[in-house]
Design a protein around this motif. Structure first.
Motif, short mmCIF file in Angstrom:
data_model
loop_
_atom_site.label_atom_id
_atom_site.label_comp_id
_atom_site.label_asym_id
_atom_site.label_seq_id
_atom_site.Cartn_x
_atom_site.Cartn_y
_atom_site.Cartn_z
N LEU A 220 12.22 30.05 -9.47
CA LEU A 220 12.72 31.30 -10.69
C LEU A 220 13.25 31.20 -12.38
O LEU A 220 13.07 32.53 -12.22
N SER A 221 12.85 30.58 -12.46
CA SER A 221 12.81 30.41 -13.89
C SER A 221 11.81 30.69 -14.88
O SER A 221 11.93 31.61 -15.21
N ARG A 222 10.10 30.55 -14.01
CA ARG A 222 9.04 30.91 -14.67
C ARG A 222 9.42 32.52 -14.39
O ARG A 222 8.12 33.17 -14.92
N LEU A 223 10.06 32.54 -13.14
CA LEU A 223 9.78 34.83 -12.89
C LEU A 223 10.10 34.75 -13.69
O LEU A 223 10.56 36.52 -13.75
N GLY A 224 11.23 34.45 -14.07
CA GLY A 224 12.46 35.39 -15.04
C GLY A 224 13.79 36.08 -14.67
O GLY A 224 14.16 37.18 -15.79
N VAL A 225 14.12 35.41 -13.81
CA VAL A 225 15.50 35.72 -13.06
C VAL A 225 16.49 34.78 -14.94
O VAL A 225 16.10 34.31 -15.65
N GLY A 226 17.34 36.26 -15.21
CA GLY A 226 18.13 36.58 -16.00
C GLY A 226 18.98 35.13 -15.90
O GLY A 226 19.32 34.70 -17.28
N GLU A 227 19.58 34.48 -15.08
CA GLU A 227 20.85 33.70 -15.02
C GLU A 227 20.90 32.84 -13.84
O GLU A 227 20.52 33.24 -12.92
N LEU A 228 20.91 31.73 -13.80
CA LEU A 228 20.92 30.76 -12.71
C LEU A 228 22.31 29.68 -12.66
O LEU A 228 23.14 29.22 -13.69
N VAL A 229 22.51 29.90 -11.21
CA VAL A 229 23.66 28.69 -11.15
C VAL A 229 22.98 27.72 -10.40
O VAL A 229 22.69 28.19 -9.01
N LEU A 230 23.48 26.55 -10.75
CA LEU A 230 23.33 25.02 -10.56
C LEU A 230 24.01 24.22 -10.55
O LEU A 230 24.79 23.94 -10.61
N VAL A 231 24.16 24.23 -8.67
CA VAL A 231 25.02 23.47 -7.62
C VAL A 231 24.58 22.02 -6.99
O VAL A 231 24.02 22.36 -6.44
N ASP A 232 25.53 22.00 -7.59
CA ASP A 232 24.52 19.90 -7.00
C ASP A 232 25.72 19.04 -7.10
O ASP A 232 26.61 18.68 -8.75
N ASP A 233 26.79 17.71 -6.74
CA ASP A 233 27.13 17.51 -7.16
C ASP A 233 26.35 15.66 -7.32
O ASP A 233 27.66 14.37 -7.65
N GLU A 234 25.10 15.39 -6.61
CA GLU A 234 24.84 14.28 -6.62
C GLU A 234 23.98 14.01 -8.12
O GLU A 234 23.65 14.60 -8.94
N ALA A 235 23.61 12.65 -8.23
CA ALA A 235 23.01 12.15 -9.57
C ALA A 235 21.28 12.12 -8.79
O ALA A 235 20.92 11.23 -7.54
N VAL A 236 20.17 11.50 -9.51
CA VAL A 236 18.82 11.69 -9.44
C VAL A 236 18.70 9.87 -9.35
O VAL A 236 19.72 9.02 -9.94
N ASP A 237 18.39 9.74 -7.83
CA ASP A 237 17.71 8.50 -7.44
C ASP A 237 17.09 8.11 -7.60
O ASP A 237 15.45 9.25 -7.94
N ALA A 238 16.04 6.74 -7.57
CA ALA A 238 14.89 6.32 -7.76
C ALA A 238 13.84 7.27 -6.48
O ALA A 238 12.65 7.46 -6.69
N THR A 239 14.65 7.55 -5.53
CA THR A 239 13.82 8.15 -4.38
C THR A 239 13.27 9.68 -4.34
O THR A 239 12.56 9.96 -3.50
N ASN A 240 14.45 9.81 -5.50
CA ASN A 240 14.13 11.65 -5.54
C ASN A 240 13.43 11.76 -6.44
O ASN A 240 12.28 12.66 -6.76
N LEU A 241 12.48 10.46 -6.76
CA LEU A 241 11.52 11.16 -8.56
C LEU A 241 10.06 11.66 -8.22
O LEU A 241 9.42 12.52 -8.85
N PRO A 242 9.37 11.59 -6.77
CA PRO A 242 8.40 12.22 -6.12
C PRO A 242 8.52 13.37 -5.72
O PRO A 242 7.36 14.18 -5.76
N ARG A 243 9.63 13.76 -5.78
CA ARG A 243 10.11 15.47 -6.04
C ARG A 243 10.63 16.39 -6.28
O ARG A 243 10.69 17.32 -6.15
N LEU A 244 11.54 15.72 -7.17
CA LEU A 244 11.77 16.32 -8.53
C LEU A 244 10.61 16.90 -9.16
O LEU A 244 10.49 16.11 -10.12
#
Length: 462
Positions: A220-244
């Motif tokens: 979405l950022s690279r497409l040029g969308v003007g404004e992004l609302v980012l919603v998530d209450d979690e922190a990054v876990d080590a098991t997330n790294l291969p996919r984030l």
């Protein structure tokens, strides 16, 4: 129908019309080239660029009974029809919008007779209902509106928005030609300069910033969308790294909203970012969703499904659910993998109608954090997740969003969801099912309630 001019979102007052209501209204207005009339009853809400009217109910004026020869103008709504409609508007706390059509296609305006009739009748109607009243005039490709606000002001309607297969925006006349930015040259060759400008004025929310959500934010950022609302209450876990996307080992323990915002700004320094490190059902998150133009749901909880569904239906904001299912037995056998790109369109069958929310799971997920796991019979087990499958689902979702924004879909009525089954290389379309008595996606329920709906009450609660 594709081929209409692309109009970027405008500032000021707007009216959003659910696709099925628009189909019924346009079929009535443009039946035979003659003038026809109706009344639209609409809720109200604040939007990212100004106040929004939300079409909730259509009252068709029958020829010769409700729509008759006028004493001054050519045709007019009958006094009895107007009386019944304005009383209903008062009782339901809805705006009253009288509708008729004019000949032509690409532009439209009120006649002097139209405006004179507004000045004679609308002050009294506004006093009776205590709500906004107004008039709308349509051609198939244009719309104009004259609004008499409940507070006493009189304003023009900026646009009518129909969130159908294409994100249709009707104005009194087409938008002025856009000024091309060389940065977007390769995209604009597909989208057109107006299509690229439309993206730059969009406010898009992403709920869930894990493996799927991080890819959504990147693209979405690279497409040029003007404004992004980012919603998530979690922190990054080590098991997330291969996919984030663009996550580093030093990000472990950091809020996912912070990592996603950093990645978005790296991809597009001009993007405007709003981070909400909260669960989606919390008032701060819901408030930001109600001010969006489009929502991507990348969180696979029943609470997230329920509250995004509620925002879609009550505020008439289109959304896309993006998910991947990899079933694994206790013995480690892999079942039928599928990716889902589900369109959540206002008034077109919702998550509740399609049995995609479990009441028991929803009740558990709405408990305070310390009570959540104690309420489950079986503790939650992380589901398998891999980047290529996430990418497959995201590609389908963003392609639909991109073509809808640029008015490039061939069929406005194609609102089916897409299911991929990678192991058998199958692709299926699924149309949403709707229950007539649904309390969310029908006029008998919460459709178009806006600031008088359940989401608004939750946002307003302390």
């Amino acid at each position: 129908m594709a081929g209409r001019p692309v109009n970027p979102p405008s500032d000021g007052w707007s009216l959003t019309v659910p696709p099925r209501l628009w189909d019924a209204l346009s079929s009535h207005l443009f039946l035979d080239g003659e003038e026809h009339g109706a009344v639209v009853l609409a809720g109200q809400a604040e939007g990212a660029r100004g106040p929004r009217l939300l079409a909730r109910e259509l009252l068709i004026a029958r020829e010769g009974e409700d729509y008759v020869a006028g004493e001054i103008g050519h045709r007019a709504l009958s006094p009895a029809f107007v009386r019944d409609a304005i009383v209903r508007a008062r009782e339901e706390r809805l705006a009253y919008l009288a509708v008729h059509c004019h000949p032509g296609r690409g532009q439209v305006r009120f006649s002097r007779v139209d405006l004179a009739s507004h000045e004679r009748g609308y002050p009294a109607l506004r006093q009776i209902s205590g709500q906004t009243v107004g008039g709308l005039v349509f051609t198939p490709d244009a719309a104009a509106g004259d609004l008499w606000l409940s507070g006493g002001d009189r304003v023009r309607l900026g646009e009518v928005v129909i969130p159908s297969g294409n994100l249709l925006r009707l104005r009194p006349s087409p938008a002025s030609p856009a000024i091309a930015d060389p940065l977007w040259d390769r995209q604009a060759r597909l989208l057109g300069d107006r299509g690229q400008e439309a993206l730059s004025r969009m406010r898009v929310a992403v709920v869930g910033l894990g493996g799927v959500g991080s890819i959504l934010v990147e693209e979405l950022s690279r497409l040029g969308v003007g404004e992004l609302v980012l919603v998530d209450d979690e922190a990054v876990d080590a098991t997330n790294l291969p996919r984030l996307i663009a996550a580093e080992r030093a990000d472990v323990g950091q809020p996912k909203t912070r990592v996603a915002a950093r990645n978005a700004a790296r991809a597009n320094p001009h993007v405007r970012l709003i981070t909400v490190p909260r669960r989606v059902e919390q008032r701060e998150a819901l408030r930001e969703l109600t001010l969006s133009d489009w929502i991507f749901l990348a969180a696979d909880s029943h609470a997230a499904r329920h509250w995004v569904n509620a925002v879609v239906q009550e505020y008439l904001i289109p959304a896309t659910q993006v998910g991947v299912k990899i079933p694994v037995t206790q013995g480690g056998e892999i079942g039928q993998i599928h990716t889902a790109t589900r369109l959540i369109t206002p008034g077109i069958g919702c998550f509740w109608c399609n049995r995609l929310i479990d009441r028991t799971e929803l009740a558990v997920e709405m408990l305070p954090a310390e009570e959540r796991e104690h309420a489950r019979y079986v503790a939650g087990v992380p589901a398998p997740s891999v980047l290529p499958l996430n990418t497959l689902a995201v590609g389908e979702a963003l392609t639909h969003f991109l073509l809808a924004t640029a008015m490039l879909h061939q069929d406005d009525r194609d609102l089916g969801s897409v299911i991929h089954r990678p192991r058998s290389r199958e692709r299926h379309l699924q149309d949403a099912r709707q229950e007539n008595s649904c309390r969310w996606c029908t006029a008998a329920g919460s459709l178009g309630r806006g600031d008088h709906g359940e989401v608004a009450m939750r946002v307003a609660s302390a």
